[in-house]
Design a protein around this motif. Structure first.
Motif, mmCIF file in Angstrom:
data_model
loop_
_atom_site.group_PDB
_atom_site.id
_atom_site.type_symbol
_atom_site.label_atom_id
_atom_site.label_comp_id
_atom_site.label_asym_id
_atom_site.label_seq_id
_atom_site.Cartn_x
_atom_site.Cartn_y
_atom_site.Cartn_z
ATOM 1 N N ILE A 67 -2.936 16.561 3.453
ATOM 2 C CA ILE A 67 -1.999 15.952 2.506
ATOM 3 C C ILE A 67 -2.082 14.437 2.638
ATOM 4 C CG2 ILE A 67 0.423 15.704 1.857
ATOM 5 C CD1 ILE A 67 0.919 18.522 2.879
ATOM 6 N N ILE A 68 -2.287 13.774 1.524
ATOM 7 C CA ILE A 68 -2.322 12.311 1.475
ATOM 8 C C ILE A 68 -0.945 11.798 1.085
ATOM 9 C CG2 ILE A 68 -3.288 10.295 0.301
ATOM 10 C CD1 ILE A 68 -5.339 11.677 2.040
ATOM 11 N N VAL A 69 -0.396 10.876 1.864
ATOM 12 C CA VAL A 69 0.859 10.225 1.514
ATOM 13 C C VAL A 69 0.579 8.764 1.192
ATOM 14 C CG1 VAL A 69 3.163 9.545 2.290
ATOM 15 C CG2 VAL A 69 2.224 11.750 2.980
ATOM 16 N N ASN A 70 1.062 8.303 0.049
ATOM 17 C CA ASN A 70 0.991 6.892 -0.311
ATOM 18 C C ASN A 70 2.426 6.374 -0.381
ATOM 19 O OD1 ASN A 70 0.691 4.364 -1.379
ATOM 20 N ND2 ASN A 70 -0.596 4.973 -3.106
ATOM 21 N N ALA A 71 2.829 5.656 0.673
ATOM 22 C CA ALA A 71 4.196 5.137 0.738
ATOM 23 C C ALA A 71 4.332 3.784 0.049
ATOM 24 C CB ALA A 71 4.648 5.025 2.188
ATOM 25 N N GLY A 72 3.214 3.202 -0.398
ATOM 26 C CA GLY A 72 3.273 1.935 -1.132
ATOM 27 C C GLY A 72 3.880 0.798 -0.331
ATOM 28 N N ASN A 73 3.828 0.882 1.015
ATOM 29 C CA ASN A 73 4.450 -0.101 1.912
ATOM 30 C C ASN A 73 5.968 -0.139 1.775
ATOM 31 O OD1 ASN A 73 1.578 -1.769 1.044
ATOM 32 N ND2 ASN A 73 1.971 -1.330 3.219
ATOM 33 N N GLY A 74 6.527 0.949 1.230
ATOM 34 C CA GLY A 74 7.972 1.090 1.221
ATOM 35 C C GLY A 74 8.429 1.777 2.494
ATOM 36 N N SER A 75 9.507 2.536 2.394
ATOM 37 C CA SER A 75 10.077 3.154 3.593
ATOM 38 C C SER A 75 9.629 4.599 3.790
ATOM 39 C CB SER A 75 11.616 3.099 3.522
ATOM 40 O OG SER A 75 12.087 3.819 2.391
ATOM 41 N N GLY A 76 8.652 5.065 3.014
ATOM 42 C CA GLY A 76 8.287 6.476 3.037
ATOM 43 C C GLY A 76 7.303 6.895 4.100
ATOM 44 N N GLY A 77 6.847 5.956 4.954
ATOM 45 C CA GLY A 77 5.893 6.332 5.990
ATOM 46 C C GLY A 77 6.416 7.396 6.928
ATOM 47 N N PHE A 78 7.729 7.438 7.121
ATOM 48 C CA PHE A 78 8.340 8.434 8.020
ATOM 49 C C PHE A 78 7.953 9.853 7.634
ATOM 50 C CE2 PHE A 78 11.284 8.750 4.504
ATOM 51 C CZ PHE A 78 11.692 10.076 4.529
ATOM 52 N N PHE A 79 7.729 10.088 6.334
ATOM 53 C CA PHE A 79 7.443 11.450 5.885
ATOM 54 C C PHE A 79 6.112 11.934 6.465
ATOM 55 C CE2 PHE A 79 6.318 14.792 2.814
ATOM 56 C CZ PHE A 79 7.510 15.485 2.770
ATOM 57 N N THR A 80 5.189 10.996 6.677
ATOM 58 C CA THR A 80 3.912 11.334 7.293
ATOM 59 C C THR A 80 4.077 11.576 8.787
ATOM 60 O OG1 THR A 80 2.825 9.897 5.680
ATOM 61 C CG2 THR A 80 1.519 10.583 7.565
ATOM 62 N N ASP A 117 -2.778 17.836 8.138
ATOM 63 C CA ASP A 117 -3.814 16.816 8.275
ATOM 64 C C ASP A 117 -3.508 15.715 7.265
ATOM 65 O OD1 ASP A 117 -6.031 15.224 8.328
ATOM 66 O OD2 ASP A 117 -7.484 16.822 7.951
ATOM 67 N N THR A 118 -3.068 14.571 7.752
ATOM 68 C CA THR A 118 -2.679 13.465 6.855
ATOM 69 C C THR A 118 -3.673 12.315 6.906
ATOM 70 O OG1 THR A 118 -1.279 12.494 8.589
ATOM 71 C CG2 THR A 118 -0.237 14.056 7.058
ATOM 72 N N PHE A 119 -4.882 12.581 7.417
ATOM 73 C CA PHE A 119 -5.898 11.529 7.479
ATOM 74 C C PHE A 119 -6.204 11.019 6.070
ATOM 75 C CE2 PHE A 119 -10.272 9.996 7.371
ATOM 76 C CZ PHE A 119 -10.267 9.093 8.426
ATOM 77 N N GLY A 120 -6.295 9.710 5.932
ATOM 78 C CA GLY A 120 -6.568 9.108 4.632
ATOM 79 C C GLY A 120 -5.328 8.638 3.900
ATOM 80 N N SER A 121 -4.143 8.858 4.514
ATOM 81 C CA SER A 121 -2.906 8.403 3.878
ATOM 82 C C SER A 121 -2.894 6.881 3.742
ATOM 83 C CB SER A 121 -1.693 8.880 4.670
ATOM 84 O OG SER A 121 -1.555 10.283 4.549
ATOM 85 N N LEU A 122 -2.096 6.394 2.787
ATOM 86 C CA LEU A 122 -2.187 4.999 2.365
ATOM 87 C C LEU A 122 -0.883 4.237 2.547
ATOM 88 C CD1 LEU A 122 -3.912 5.756 -1.068
ATOM 89 C CD2 LEU A 122 -5.069 4.953 0.995
ATOM 90 N N HIS A 123 -0.998 2.988 2.974
ATOM 91 C CA HIS A 123 0.090 2.008 2.896
ATOM 92 C C HIS A 123 1.382 2.530 3.502
ATOM 93 C CE1 HIS A 123 -3.016 0.709 0.252
ATOM 94 N NE2 HIS A 123 -2.584 1.344 -0.819
ATOM 95 N N ASN A 154 -10.995 12.742 0.425
ATOM 96 C CA ASN A 154 -10.704 13.519 1.623
ATOM 97 C C ASN A 154 -10.557 15.010 1.350
ATOM 98 O OD1 ASN A 154 -10.050 11.382 3.904
ATOM 99 N ND2 ASN A 154 -9.111 10.597 2.030
ATOM 100 N N THR A 155 -10.895 15.434 0.140
ATOM 101 C CA THR A 155 -10.734 16.834 -0.295
ATOM 102 C C THR A 155 -9.367 17.380 0.132
ATOM 103 O OG1 THR A 155 -11.871 17.702 1.677
ATOM 104 C CG2 THR A 155 -13.210 17.287 -0.290
ATOM 105 N N ALA A 156 -8.343 16.614 -0.153
ATOM 106 C CA ALA A 156 -6.982 16.991 0.236
ATOM 107 C C ALA A 156 -6.424 18.041 -0.714
ATOM 108 C CB ALA A 156 -6.082 15.759 0.249
#
Length: 341
Positions: free
Chosen positions: A1-14, A24-30, A60-62
């Motif tokens: 699963i790719i998470v793109n938090a956009g440099n907001g506060s959503g990184g916690f979800f990863t 497997d969250t490899f390749g997640s963004l920002h 990443n074939t997510a």
């Protein structure tokens, strides 16, 4: 699963949710918060945000991509084929999930959603309630319907805001994503190799869809009142039959009245911005689309959304709106309608 938090506060979800569950969250963004937002606007409606997430999913074939806004009350997703799912598509996906759990439930959306979405919901046995633009309006409508004995489990706006009855009507983008992930896992356990996007493969899209913004020509302190004059003049022109083939739209037990799609009960909510939606037909009485006009709550402008199911329909409705309403009524002096030209 790719998470793109956009440099907001959503990184916690990863870190605190998906990684802890073994995803497997490899390749997640920002993922790191940065109030300067150096990569793109943290917004599931932002084209750059969705494009970067799509590229990461494919690279990443997510199985899924997730896009959060700054404070994680809005979300959007990308399926395993790289197809962005936001706006009407996200509402349709959540509707498909919720209607499996709660057959026959009512789903509340704002009045800018498509006729195709209504068909998608009703084809699955659900009921679609159109209501005012504004996520609090949409959520509060769901609360009121449940209080009146109308089972309503999902309320969503096209911006990605949404709430579920089971989550105490909280405007929570992370909870929406959890529901989607659970359904994705359930499909996998049942032996399906299709991605989550397969749940909305029969959702048709409107042939044409546009949004126009017209600034109100007025001193700021008078802008709201002048905008309301334009909205009410629009309603009067339709009711008086001066826009041939245009009719104020209706939806179930709600109707277009007093500046919004209002409740049919005795406890109507206060109007925060005036708006109407009109369905438009041609000379053969064939429906070609709809026009939604509303006053911005925060800015001195009026927004017009149009959708059409026929080629050139939006251009035709725009021309009628300009020539038969703005110019004929004199309201063109109140608005900068150069964009309409």
């Amino acid at each position: 699963i790719i998470v793109n938090a956009g440099n907001g506060s959503g990184g916690f979800f990863t870190w605190d949710v998906l990684d802890q569950l073994g995803a497997d969250t490899f390749g997640s963004l920002h993922l790191n918060p940065d109030g300067m937002f150096p990569n793109h606007i943290p917004n599931p409606e932002d084209k750059t945000a969705m494009a970067l997430t799509r590229a990461a999913v494919l690279e990443n074939t997510a199985d899924l991509g997730i896009v959060f806004d700054t404070d994680v009350d809005r979300s959007g997703v990308v399926d395993n084929n790289g197809n962005p799912i936001n706006g009407d598509k996200l509402i349709a996906l959540m509707s498909a999930v919720v209607l499996k759990e709660h057959p026959g439930t009512t789903i509340v959306t704002d009045a800018r959603t498509s006729m195709e979405l209504t068909r998608f919901i009703t084809d699955r046995g659900g009921h679609h309630c159109l209501y005012r633009v504004g996520y609090r309006n949409v959520i509060d409508k769901g609360v009121h319907l449940n209080q009146d004995g109308v089972e309503t489990h999902l309320m969503m706006e096209t911006s990605g805001h949404g709430a579920l009855k089971e989550n105490y009507f909280l405007d929570d983008g992370a909870y929406m994503v959890v529901k989607i992930i659970i359904e994705m896992v359930r499909m996998r356990l049942e032996g399906s190799d299709e991605g989550i996007g397969s749940l909305i493969k029969d959702l048709e899209e409107p042939l044409e869809s546009i949004e126009l913004r017209m600034n109100i020509i007025s001193e700021p302190k008078y802008a709201k009142a002048r905008g309301r004059e334009v909205i009410e003049a629009f309603r009067s022109y339709i009711e008086e039959g001066q826009l041939k083939g245009w009719e104020l739209d209706a939806c179930g037990d709600c109707w277009v009245s007093e500046g919004c799609l209002v409740d049919s009960n005795d406890s109507t909510a206060a109007i925060d911005a005036h708006m109407y939606r009109a369905k438009v037909s041609n000379e053969k009485n064939e429906e070609i689309g709809w026009v939604h006009i509303r006053q911005s709550i925060h800015n001195p402008n009026i927004a017009i959304n149009m959708q059409s199911s026929v080629p050139g329909g939006c251009q035709l409705m725009t021309k009628v709106f300009r020539d038969k309403f703005l110019l004929a009524s004199g309201m063109g002096k109140t608005l900068d309608f150069s964009q309409v030209d």
